[in-house]
Design an enzyme around this catalytic site. Structure first.
Site, PDB file in Angstrom:
ATOM      1  N   MET A 146       2.551  -5.872  -7.573  1.00 39.42           N
ATOM      2  CA  MET A 146       1.214  -5.360  -7.247  1.00 39.42           C
ATOM      3  C   MET A 146       1.320  -4.191  -6.281  1.00 39.42           C
ATOM      4  SD  MET A 146      -1.101  -5.522  -4.482  1.00 39.42           S
ATOM      5  CE  MET A 146      -1.679  -6.999  -3.639  1.00 39.42           C
TER       6      MET A 146
ATOM      7  N   HIS B 132       0.873  -1.168   0.000  1.00 39.32           N
ATOM      8  CA  HIS B 132       0.000   0.000   0.000  1.00 39.32           C
ATOM      9  C   HIS B 132       0.911   1.220   0.000  1.00 39.32           C
ATOM     10  CE1 HIS B 132      -2.291  -3.058   2.311  1.00 39.32           C
ATOM     11  NE2 HIS B 132      -3.351  -2.542   1.734  1.00 39.32           N
TER      12      HIS B 132
ATOM     13  N   ASP C  22      -5.987 -14.426   8.774  1.00 38.23           N
ATOM     14  CA  ASP C  22      -4.786 -14.341   7.927  1.00 38.23           C
ATOM     15  C   ASP C  22      -3.696 -15.311   8.394  1.00 38.23           C
ATOM     16  OD1 ASP C  22      -6.007 -12.338   6.386  1.00 38.23           O
ATOM     17  OD2 ASP C  22      -5.147 -10.723   7.567  1.00 38.23           O
TER      18      ASP C  22
ATOM     19  N   GLU D  64     -10.814  -6.967  -4.595  1.00 36.84           N
ATOM     20  CA  GLU D  64     -10.679  -8.005  -3.555  1.00 36.84           C
ATOM     21  C   GLU D  64     -11.892  -8.010  -2.635  1.00 36.84           C
ATOM     22  OE1 GLU D  64      -7.030  -7.954  -1.305  1.00 36.84           O
ATOM     23  OE2 GLU D  64      -7.903  -9.213   0.258  1.00 36.84           O
TER      24      GLU D  64
ATOM     25  N   ASP E 137       2.290   1.768   3.410  1.00 30.61           N
ATOM     26  CA  ASP E 137       3.215   0.781   3.989  1.00 30.61           C
ATOM     27  C   ASP E 137       4.644   1.317   3.845  1.00 30.61           C
ATOM     28  OD1 ASP E 137       1.057  -0.911   4.292  1.00 30.61           O
ATOM     29  OD2 ASP E 137       1.544  -2.136   2.529  1.00 30.61           O
TER      30      ASP E 137
ATOM     31  N   ASP F 290     -11.077 -12.091  10.888  1.00 22.70           N
ATOM     32  CA  ASP F 290     -10.094 -12.274   9.809  1.00 22.70           C
ATOM     33  C   ASP F 290      -8.751 -12.689  10.402  1.00 22.70           C
ATOM     34  OD1 ASP F 290      -8.906 -11.896   7.193  1.00 22.70           O
ATOM     35  OD2 ASP F 290      -8.166  -9.971   7.895  1.00 22.70           O
TER      36      ASP F 290
ATOM     37  N   LYS G 199     -14.471  -9.110   0.435  1.00 24.90           N
ATOM     38  CA  LYS G 199     -14.448  -9.575   1.824  1.00 24.90           C
ATOM     39  C   LYS G 199     -15.834  -9.320   2.391  1.00 24.90           C
ATOM     40  CE  LYS G 199     -11.723  -9.169   6.072  1.00 24.90           C
ATOM     41  NZ  LYS G 199     -10.676  -8.439   6.812  1.00 24.90           N
TER      42      LYS G 199
ATOM     43  N   HIS H  89     -11.103 -14.743   3.124  1.00 25.63           N
ATOM     44  CA  HIS H  89     -12.319 -13.955   2.982  1.00 25.63           C
ATOM     45  C   HIS H  89     -13.502 -14.795   2.502  1.00 25.63           C
ATOM     46  CE1 HIS H  89      -9.671 -10.093   2.590  1.00 25.63           C
ATOM     47  NE2 HIS H  89      -9.506 -10.745   3.722  1.00 25.63           N
TER      48      HIS H  89
ATOM     49  N   ASP I  67      -4.761 -13.940  -3.121  1.00 23.04           N
ATOM     50  CA  ASP I  67      -4.247 -13.783  -1.757  1.00 23.04           C
ATOM     51  C   ASP I  67      -4.373 -15.117  -1.028  1.00 23.04           C
ATOM     52  OD1 ASP I  67      -3.620 -11.154  -2.148  1.00 23.04           O
ATOM     53  OD2 ASP I  67      -5.056 -10.334  -0.707  1.00 23.04           O
TER      54      ASP I  67
ATOM     55  N   GLU J 287      -9.301 -13.918  -1.845  1.00 23.71           N
ATOM     56  CA  GLU J 287      -8.483 -14.299  -0.688  1.00 23.71           C
ATOM     57  C   GLU J 287      -9.098 -15.507   0.013  1.00 23.71           C
ATOM     58  OE1 GLU J 287      -6.771 -11.356   2.014  1.00 23.71           O
ATOM     59  OE2 GLU J 287      -7.403 -12.610   3.711  1.00 23.71           O
TER      60      GLU J 287
ATOM     61  N   ASP K 224      -1.066 -13.247   1.704  1.00 24.50           N
ATOM     62  CA  ASP K 224      -1.602 -12.139   2.482  1.00 24.50           C
ATOM     63  C   ASP K 224      -1.928 -12.686   3.865  1.00 24.50           C
ATOM     64  OD1 ASP K 224      -2.576  -9.861   3.478  1.00 24.50           O
ATOM     65  OD2 ASP K 224      -4.431  -9.830   2.316  1.00 24.50           O
TER      66      ASP K 224
HETATM   67  C1  GLT Z   1      -5.556  -5.699   4.546  1.00 32.13           C
HETATM   68  C2  GLT Z   1      -6.587  -6.720   4.137  1.00 32.13           C
HETATM   69  C3  GLT Z   1      -6.138  -7.557   3.026  1.00 32.13           C
HETATM   70  C4  GLT Z   1      -5.972  -6.809   1.744  1.00 32.13           C
HETATM   71  C5  GLT Z   1      -4.891  -5.801   1.790  1.00 32.13           C
HETATM   72  C6  GLT Z   1      -4.937  -4.987   0.534  1.00 32.13           C
HETATM   73  S1  GLT Z   1      -4.818  -4.902   3.224  1.00 32.13           S
HETATM   74  O1  GLT Z   1      -4.554  -6.317   5.289  1.00 32.13           O
HETATM   75  O2  GLT Z   1      -6.893  -7.531   5.269  1.00 32.13           O
HETATM   76  O3  GLT Z   1      -6.963  -8.668   2.810  1.00 32.13           O
HETATM   77  O4  GLT Z   1      -5.561  -7.732   0.757  1.00 32.13           O
HETATM   78  O5  GLT Z   1      -5.508  -3.737   0.708  1.00 32.13           O
HETATM   79 MN    MN Z   2      -6.062  -9.771   1.105  1.00 38.78          MN
HETATM   80 MN    MN Z   3      -7.662 -11.316   5.195  1.00 36.19          MN
HETATM   81 MN    MN Z   4      -6.098  -9.007   6.602  1.00 37.64          MN
END
Ligand code: GLT
Ligand code: MN
Ligand code: MN
Ligand code: MN
Length: 386
Positions: free
Chosen positions: A87, A53, A256, A180, A56, A254, A182, A219, A244, A216, A286
């Protein structure tokens, strides 16, 4: 020995390995690491690239000259260590200005600021060589619908994406945009919550060919959906522009998690699908190390994501070469040349012939497809005894 190389196209976000363990209930548990150091460490581990980003790398309050020197130092690290930036994306979620949405804020000034910030971030991504530009609409949603803006939001979102696609073209950036989805978090209900919703929305844009999705694992899982099914639909539509990878328990916040950490069987079927599909884009993780971890844990996490992917890639090859599995697969599919002829292309004659045809319905219903055996063979392969 499952050691990655740049040819594997593994990437990490600066925000992933740079995650300090802060969560809504607790302070960071590890110190922040500088971007050039993250680049060096990722290169040492065999990654191909790093994504970011705008903020970042460049703090939101940085002056133009601060920005330039931070970017110069980062580019130097990329070239020293041979990492690419495939990206880029915009942080449209952290600043309080975006608390009720960016492109879908009810405040026209916020929407305009979001466009400005995204154009500047697209300039940065282009300067770093990024080919894909991601839109994760983290704040594009609501907690309450009393504001009555649902239909307006879809229109504002569409206008913004159309504007930015034109901006990319006018600058000659050649970006491919990836939405993306979610379902929730940080908003109670996020717009375009699933891959299917994003695909439907893309068809309404002025230049749909420039837009695809960035699904993702976590998600779709949060939404209770099967990630491989979502990815297959994106591939089928020619819309898998980025991906992702991570993991997630269903029904949780979430998480991750490290790729394959929670649902290894789902991760295996995903790798098998990706590797057989001809997808040539980045394999982006991600995810982030558990909040319990120190810096060593961060690198164990990053190495683990890549190793697990490579192990499943090898398992997919084994699956394709296992004669018992292949025999079970062949038995599962039933082909019929005469019916293929009748159903392949419509003609009034084919339709008449098909309507006149008799089928042994009882036999069709009685046939056992052998999926228990096939799935058990798959499990035994994954468990390492085949
Ligand atoms: C954030 C989010 C991710 C996205 C990123 C891109 S930022 O951490 O949870 O799933 O991919 O903006
Ligand atoms: Mn993501
Ligand atoms: Mn996520
Ligand atoms: Mn995340």
């Amino acid at each position: 020995d499952y050691t990655p190389t740049p040819a594997d196209k593994f990437t990490f976000g600066l925000w992933t390995v740079g995650n300090t363990g802060r969560d809504p209930f607790g302070e960071p548990t590890r110190p922040a690491m500088k971007a050039p150091y993250l680049v060096q460490k990722l290169a040492e581990l065999g990654a191909w690239g790093v994504n970011l980003h705008d903020n970042d790398l460049v703090p939101i309050s940085a002056s133009a000259s601060e920005r330039d020197s931070i970017v110069a130092e980062f580019k130097q690290a990329l070239s020293d260590h041979g990492l690419v930036v495939p990206m880029a994306t915009t942080n449209l979620f952290n600043d309080p200005a975006f608390k009720d949405g960016a492109f879908t804020s009810a405040d026209a000034r916020v929407r305009a600021y979001a466009l400005q910030k995204t154009m500047r971030s697209m300039d940065l991504g282009a300067e770093l060589g990024a080919a894909t530009y991601v839109f994760w609409g983290g704040r594009e949603g609501t907690e309450v619908d009393a504001g009555g803006k649902l239909l307006d939001c879809l229109g504002w979102f569409r206008d913004s994406l159309n504007f930015l696609a034109e901006y990319s073209e006018s600058q000659g950036y050649g970006y491919r945009f990836a939405l993306e989805p979610k379902p929730n978090e940080p908003r109670a209900d996020i717009f375009l919550p699933t891959v299917g919703s994003a695909l439907g929305f893309i068809a309404t844009l002025d230049k749909p060919e420039q837009f695809g999705v960035n699904p993702e694992f976590a998600h779709e899982t949060m939404a209770g959906l099967n990630f491989s099914h979502a990815v297959a639909q994106a591939i089928d539509a020619g819309k898998l522009f980025h991906i992702d990878l991570n993991d997630q328990k269903m029904g949780r916040f979430d998480q991750d998690l490290r790729f394959g950490a929670e649902n290894p069987k789902g991760a295996f079927f995903l790798v098998q699908l990706l590797e057989s599909s001809g997808y040539a884009g980045p394999r982006h993780f991600d995810a982030h190390a558990l909040r319990t971890e120190d810096e060593a844990g961060v690198w164990a996490f990053a190495r683990g994501c890549m190793r697990t992917y490579l192990i499943f890639k090898e398992k997919a090859q084994q699956f394709a070469q296992d004669s018992e599995i292949q025999a079970a697969l062949a038995a599962y599919r039933v082909e019929d040349a005469e019916l293929a002829q009748l159903t392949g292309t419509f003609s009034p004659q084919n339709a008449e012939a098909l309507k006149a045809r008799t089928f042994d319905r009882a036999a069709l219903g009685a046939r056992g497809p052998g999926l228990e055996q096939l799935d058990q063979l798959t499990m035994e392969l994954l468990l390492g005894i085949r």
